[in-house]
Write a protein that holds these residues in place. Structure first.
Motif, PDB file in Angstrom:
ATOM      1  N   UNK A   1     -22.625  17.007  -0.569  1.00 33.09           N
ATOM      2  CA  UNK A   1     -23.525  17.699  -1.561  1.00 33.09           C
ATOM      3  C   UNK A   1     -23.791  16.875  -2.612  1.00 33.09           C
ATOM      4  N   UNK A   2     -24.750  16.800  -3.505  1.00 29.19           N
ATOM      5  CA  UNK A   2     -25.348  16.059  -4.576  1.00 29.19           C
ATOM      6  C   UNK A   2     -26.250  16.959  -5.503  1.00 29.19           C
ATOM      7  N   UNK A  19     -16.460  23.575  -5.379  1.00 37.16           N
ATOM      8  CA  UNK A  19     -15.310  23.450  -6.375  1.00 37.16           C
ATOM      9  C   UNK A  19     -15.445  22.699  -7.107  1.00 37.16           C
ATOM     10  N   UNK A  20     -15.447  21.339  -6.523  1.00 37.93           N
ATOM     11  CA  UNK A  20     -15.312  20.026  -7.160  1.00 37.93           C
ATOM     12  C   UNK A  20     -16.608  19.966  -8.106  1.00 37.93           C
ATOM     13  N   UNK A  21     -17.881  20.104  -7.384  1.00 39.61           N
ATOM     14  CA  UNK A  21     -19.176  20.009  -8.371  1.00 39.61           C
ATOM     15  C   UNK A  21     -19.186  21.186  -9.482  1.00 39.61           C
ATOM     16  N   UNK A  52     -25.275  11.826 -12.323  1.00 37.80           N
ATOM     17  CA  UNK A  52     -25.476  12.572 -10.819  1.00 37.80           C
ATOM     18  C   UNK A  52     -23.941  12.542 -10.281  1.00 37.80           C
ATOM     19  N   UNK A  53     -23.759  13.615  -9.401  1.00 35.76           N
ATOM     20  CA  UNK A  53     -22.553  14.057  -8.859  1.00 35.76           C
ATOM     21  C   UNK A  53     -22.969  13.901  -7.341  1.00 35.76           C
ATOM     22  N   UNK A  54     -22.266  13.319  -6.577  1.00 35.86           N
ATOM     23  CA  UNK A  54     -22.390  13.152  -5.134  1.00 35.86           C
ATOM     24  C   UNK A  54     -20.945  13.157  -4.521  1.00 35.86           C
ATOM     25  N   UNK A  55     -20.690  14.226  -3.738  1.00 37.10           N
ATOM     26  CA  UNK A  55     -19.340  14.437  -2.829  1.00 37.10           C
ATOM     27  C   UNK A  55     -19.560  14.571  -1.567  1.00 37.10           C
ATOM     28  N   UNK A  56     -18.746  13.741  -0.662  1.00 40.01           N
ATOM     29  CA  UNK A  56     -18.696  13.870   0.676  1.00 40.01           C
ATOM     30  C   UNK A  56     -17.024  14.411   0.997  1.00 40.01           C
ATOM     31  N   UNK A  57     -16.889  15.332   1.814  1.00 36.24           N
ATOM     32  CA  UNK A  57     -15.480  15.580   2.284  1.00 36.24           C
ATOM     33  C   UNK A  57     -15.456  15.398   3.449  1.00 36.24           C
ATOM     34  N   UNK A  58     -14.377  14.869   4.080  1.00 29.90           N
ATOM     35  CA  UNK A  58     -14.052  14.755   5.530  1.00 29.90           C
ATOM     36  C   UNK A  58     -12.699  15.464   5.944  1.00 29.90           C
TER      37      UNK A  58
END
Length: 412
Positions: free
Chosen positions: A10-11, A218-220, A231-237
């Motif tokens: 997500x970004x 949730x983190x965003x 800017x906020x970019x999140x990748x969860x694996x």
């Protein structure tokens, strides 16, 4: 072997920036975050180039060494492409990008990292930062000059010491290989998240066990609630787990999701700096890579700032102590304008001060011994004197003593 697990990317532009210079990728084996910099269009282009080149690595590998070599080569190619792009489009001079990437190979995670985006591992209810920020403040932390908490609010927290840019064709990239296991949660993020959401809150969100997409949301939301200045970019694996496995379609977010739609403003006229004659002004001037010769100057500036901060604290402490002492002196002087009548070793005495004591410090002293024996006073009057009689002034205290003397005479 294709990675068995689930992931999400997500970004978000954030609440301050006018455009999104981040890019992110979540695929079958490859996961990456790139945080671009270098002006309104430059950052977009840089992070898009990085993700565009890296996504070709989203294949299966026969060994971790093969994957690590592929990551190094691809990131080197990104640096070369940035240089070539600026040669054709000089209005983008000064652009650059961070890269944090992860390739899953059987039971291992192969990582590559440059810049201040981060990779975290959540395992056994503990969150661990795997990568090290290539920033000026991290060097200050490593050298013991400041604490990690001070680094979060340092005015130069965004100064990058290593980054993929348009001047270095051979960047220094950190790569390493780590074993992973079912139940692990990997988090890749730009500093738009890590800069405003601290580790305890990040760990709490990851601990809820929600699907990667809901966890990223949730983190965003936490970053946005904290103001999201970047800017906020999140990748969860997730490795293994109960959530649906990878669907087969990679997710590309941020500027890389629409690289052809980026509009590049015309280059500004006038003088540029000595590094890039046609450099375009950046939205956020604190995000840059300083030349090596400026490092000592930056460190010395930080030392001066630390000295000024210490001097400020010392001066403030001295002022507070002086005010307290001044206040105590004034208060004590006021007490010495007050009088009361009391007992002293069997006689009546006039005291200067107030009846209370300040710990071991007496706030009164005998001003005058009247010579009146307590035994000569009636029982009730004697008890009143022993309990002390407040006077409005010295004259009033002497008037009280005269009345006591009369009482004592009458008792005789």
């Amino acid at each position: 072997m294709v990675f068995q697990g689930s992931s999400a990317a997500i970004s978000h532009t954030g609440k301050v920036r006018s455009n999104n210079q981040d890019s992110g990728y979540s695929g079958s084996n490859l996961f990456a975050v790139a945080d671009g910099m270098g002006g309104h269009a430059g950052g977009d282009v840089a992070s898009s180039i990085a993700i565009g080149r890296l996504q070709s690595l989203d294949v299966t590998y026969g060994s971790t060494a093969q994957a690590e070599s592929a990551l190094r080569d691809a990131i080197g190619d990104v640096a070369t492409e940035l240089i070539d792009t600026v040669a054709v489009r000089p209005e983008l001079a000064g652009m650059g990008t961070t890269v944090s990437a992860l390739i899953m190979v059987d039971g291992f995670a192969v990582l590559a990292h440059i810049g201040d985006s981060r990779v975290y591992l959540y395992r056994d209810d503990a969150l661990t930062q795997i990568t090290t920020d290539h920033t000026f403040v991290q060097r200050l932390v490593d050298s013991g000059r400041i604490t990690p908490e001070e680094a979060r609010y340092h005015p130069r927290r965004s100064v990058l010491m290593r980054v993929l840019g348009d001047m270095d064709p051979d960047p220094e990239v950190d790569t390493f290989i780590m074993p992973t296991q079912p139940g692990d949660r990997w988090l890749l993020c730009s500093d738009g998240l890590s800069g405003v959401v601290d580790d305890p809150h990040t760990a709490k969100a990851l601990a809820q066990g929600l699907a990667p997409g809901r966890t990223a949301d949730t983190l965003l939301r936490q970053a946005l609630d904290a103001g999201a200045p970047d800017n906020v970019t999140i990748v969860i694996v997730d490795v293994g787990g109960q959530h649906p496995l990878f669907s087969g379609t990679p997710t590309i977010v941020g500027s890389a999701s629409n690289p052809t739609g980026i509009e590049v403003p015309a280059a500004r006229s006038g003088r540029g700096n000595w590094l890039h004659p046609n450099r375009q002004a950046a939205n956020e001037p604190t995000h840059f890579e300083p030349a090596a010769e400026f490092l000592e100057e930056l460190i010395e500036e930080d030392r001066r700032r630390a000295r000024r901060r210490r001097i400020g604290w010392i001066v403030g402490l001295v002022v507070v102590i002086a005010l307290l002492i001044g206040g105590l002196v004034v208060a004590y002087q006021w007490t010495q304008t007050r009088f009361f009548v009391g007992a002293d070793r069997g006689t009546v005495a006039i005291y200067r001060g107030v009846q209370q004591n300040l710990g071991p410090i007496a706030l009164s002293s005998i001003y005058e011994d009247t010579g009146i024996d307590l035994e000569d006073l009636p029982s009730f009057t004697r008890g009143t004197v022993e309990g002390t009689i407040t006077a409005q002034s010295l004259d009033d205290a002497r008037s009280i003593v005269d009345r006591l003397r009369d009482t004592a005479s009458g008792g005789q």
